[in-house]
Design a protein around this motif. Structure first.
Motif, PDB file in Angstrom:
ATOM      1  N   PHE A  45       0.838  -1.194   0.000  1.00 25.72           N
ATOM      2  CA  PHE A  45       0.000   0.000   0.000  1.00 25.72           C
ATOM      3  C   PHE A  45       0.879   1.252   0.000  1.00 25.72           C
ATOM      4  CE2 PHE A  45      -2.672  -3.271   1.914  1.00 25.72           C
ATOM      5  CZ  PHE A  45      -3.862  -3.105   1.212  1.00 25.72           C
ATOM      6  N   PRO A  46       0.370   2.356  -0.518  1.00 26.23           N
ATOM      7  CA  PRO A  46       1.156   3.591  -0.497  1.00 26.23           C
ATOM      8  C   PRO A  46       1.365   4.092   0.924  1.00 26.23           C
ATOM      9  CG  PRO A  46      -1.096   4.022  -1.243  1.00 26.23           C
ATOM     10  CD  PRO A  46      -0.937   2.528  -1.188  1.00 26.23           C
ATOM     11  N   ALA A  47       2.446   4.805   1.120  1.00 27.56           N
ATOM     12  CA  ALA A  47       2.735   5.376   2.435  1.00 27.56           C
ATOM     13  C   ALA A  47       1.779   6.530   2.716  1.00 27.56           C
ATOM     14  CB  ALA A  47       4.169   5.867   2.477  1.00 27.56           C
ATOM     15  N   PRO A  48       1.507   6.815   3.968  1.00 24.20           N
ATOM     16  CA  PRO A  48       0.635   7.954   4.304  1.00 24.20           C
ATOM     17  C   PRO A  48       1.180   9.243   3.714  1.00 24.20           C
ATOM     18  CG  PRO A  48       0.961   6.567   6.233  1.00 24.20           C
ATOM     19  CD  PRO A  48       1.888   6.050   5.176  1.00 24.20           C
ATOM     20  N   PRO A  49       0.374   9.983   2.960  1.00 24.01           N
ATOM     21  CA  PRO A  49       0.860  11.208   2.318  1.00 24.01           C
ATOM     22  C   PRO A  49       1.097  12.359   3.284  1.00 24.01           C
ATOM     23  CG  PRO A  49      -1.480  10.934   1.915  1.00 24.01           C
ATOM     24  CD  PRO A  49      -1.021   9.691   2.610  1.00 24.01           C
ATOM     25  N   ASP A  50       0.491  12.277   4.497  1.00 24.96           N
ATOM     26  CA  ASP A  50       0.699  13.314   5.509  1.00 24.96           C
ATOM     27  C   ASP A  50       1.440  12.693   6.692  1.00 24.96           C
ATOM     28  OD1 ASP A  50       0.517  15.197   7.574  1.00 24.96           O
ATOM     29  OD2 ASP A  50      -1.374  15.994   6.825  1.00 24.96           O
ATOM     30  N   PRO A  51       2.783  12.773   6.706  1.00 27.81           N
ATOM     31  CA  PRO A  51       3.552  12.103   7.762  1.00 27.81           C
ATOM     32  C   PRO A  51       3.260  12.634   9.157  1.00 27.81           C
ATOM     33  CG  PRO A  51       4.956  13.548   6.448  1.00 27.81           C
ATOM     34  CD  PRO A  51       3.648  13.473   5.739  1.00 27.81           C
ATOM     35  N   LEU A  71      -4.625   5.651   6.011  1.00 29.94           N
ATOM     36  CA  LEU A  71      -4.037   6.957   5.724  1.00 29.94           C
ATOM     37  C   LEU A  71      -3.455   7.000   4.316  1.00 29.94           C
ATOM     38  CD1 LEU A  71      -2.269   7.667   9.142  1.00 29.94           C
ATOM     39  CD2 LEU A  71      -4.260   8.857   8.213  1.00 29.94           C
ATOM     40  N   GLY A  72      -2.859   5.873   3.879  1.00 26.16           N
ATOM     41  CA  GLY A  72      -2.269   5.834   2.552  1.00 26.16           C
ATOM     42  C   GLY A  72      -3.287   5.897   1.436  1.00 26.16           C
ATOM     43  N   LEU A  73      -4.533   5.504   1.709  1.00 26.42           N
ATOM     44  CA  LEU A  73      -5.579   5.492   0.681  1.00 26.42           C
ATOM     45  C   LEU A  73      -6.452   6.740   0.697  1.00 26.42           C
ATOM     46  CD1 LEU A  73      -6.724   1.764   1.034  1.00 26.42           C
ATOM     47  CD2 LEU A  73      -5.242   2.742  -0.715  1.00 26.42           C
TER      48      LEU A  73
END
Length: 397
Positions: free
Chosen positions: A28-34, A69-71
């Protein structure tokens, strides 16, 4: 403390349901807002420690949170409940994830209430105009009315019951060609009403509520059931339980079963009272419930002590303040459900409570005042028990 963004990223067109199995395989993609990701991850760890979660349970929720969060379509926005529920496909405990996000103030609950779905499905086969009129009734029942005639919201259970009782009549009128409740006459009501008994009383109660609300809000101009008598519910005579069944439950080796059965059998509590009991409600050998102080019999004390010892050993880190907890509620603050209580005992709370009241009735010679004081009954409720004082099954029990 993390402050979510106030906007939502618009999408060009609604995407089909996500196939999360692909993400399970390829990642899955990493969370765009760290910043949001770090805040929620730290919040989960603290929340899990306070509620006594296992390492496995904490790991599952952290992983599910990272996926959610990643989605996100809008980085930094509160997580939508419907998006979180989709994560069941990848083995996430979505109930705990919803709980954590809500506690953190980062949950947007966009779920349609179950009763709304049920209502829409229940009236789907009726004519459009009739559905529109029933929708008005449903809004008033669900939210109440702040304008005259004023009314309070009714419970979901009440709404479901009234509509279920009314549906046979509504379907019959629709089948006969009626498209609106404004067409229904007194004769139409008489034709669909059962002849007698509880079926007549329940259908009458449902239709009476329906037409009364619609007439009060000027959706219809005539109440066709207003002059029709439909009777009242026939009450069931309370009868004692077999002594062997109670004895087996009270002497059970299961601490939960023995404790719950004992406190209901000796004190005659209602299911709601049992569910809401707090650890602090029992001290010095007395039960404090509904502003009453009740001395506990020794068998109840012994079984409660055994249950509390088991509770401490089984869930040493739980912070749930309720006296009775289960495998699920040990991880939060909620009470156990009625189903858990009845399943634990192998019989319903009402059956045991009625048995206790009947024993007290037999012992005091039919003193209604004492029944009211001891069990919180109304005068008519106590009279229902006293009416069967001479029943042979009670004398021989």
């Amino acid at each position: 403390m993390f402050a979510p963004v106030a906007h939502r990223q618009l999408v060009l067109f609604p995407a089909p349901a996500r196939d999360l199995e692909r993400g399970r395989i390829f990642g899955f993609p990493a969370p765009p807002d760290p910043v949001m990701g770090a805040f929620l991850d730290a919040f989960v760890l603290d929340y899990a420690e306070k509620h006594g979660w296992s390492l496995t349970a904490t790991k599952i929720v952290r992983r599910g949170l990272a996926v959610a969060l990643g989605l996100q379509d809008t980085p930094g926005a509160p997580l939508r409940a419907t998006d979180i529920l989709e994560l069941q496909q990848v083995g996430t405990n979505t109930l705990r994830l919803l709980e954590v996000c809500d506690a953190a103030g980062l949950l947007e609950d966009d779920r349609e209430p179950a009763v709304d779905k049920w209502f829409s499905a229940a009236i789907a086969g009726l004519p459009e105009q009739m559905r529109h009129e029933l929708g008005r009734w449903y809004v008033v029942m669900t939210h109440g009315s702040m304008t005259p005639p004023r009314s309070k919201p009714r419970s979901e259970q009440t709404i479901r019951l009234y509509l279920r009782w009314s549906l046979p009549a509504l379907n019959a009128w629709a089948a006969a060609g009626h498209t609106t409740l404004r067409e229904i006459s007194t004769d139409d009501v008489r034709e669909v009403l059962p002849g007698s008994g509880n079926p007549r009383a329940t259908m009458g109660q449902g239709l009476r509520c329906l037409f009364r609300v619609l007439k009060a809000h000027r959706v219809i101009f005539f109440n066709p059931i207003g002059s029709i008598r439909t009777g009242t519910h026939e009450t069931r005579q309370p009868m004692p339980l077999p002594a062997s069944a109670l004895r087996e439950a009270i002497n059970s080796t299961d601490p939960a079963r023995a404790a719950v059965t004992a406190i209901v059998a000796f004190q005659g509590l209602r299911s709601g009272q049992v569910r809401k009991l707090q650890l602090t409600d029992i001290h010095d050998g007395r039960l404090h419930v509904d502003q009453r102080v009740i001395p506990l019999a020794q068998p109840v004390r012994d079984r409660l002590a055994a249950w509390l010892a088991y509770r401490e050993k089984r869930w040493p880190k739980t912070t749930n303040p309720h006296l009775f907890i289960s495998r699920r509620t040990a991880l939060d603050y909620s009470p156990v459900g009625i189903a858990w209580i009845n399943t634990s005992m192998g019989m319903t709370v009402q059956e045991i409570r009625e048995d206790r009241i009947l024993h007290e009735l037999h012992a005091n010679g039919g003193d209604i005042r004492r029944l009211c004081d001891m069990f919180g009954l109304s005068i008519p409720g106590a009279a229902r028990y006293s009416a069967i004082l001479t029943h042979p099954d009670l004398r021989n029990h």
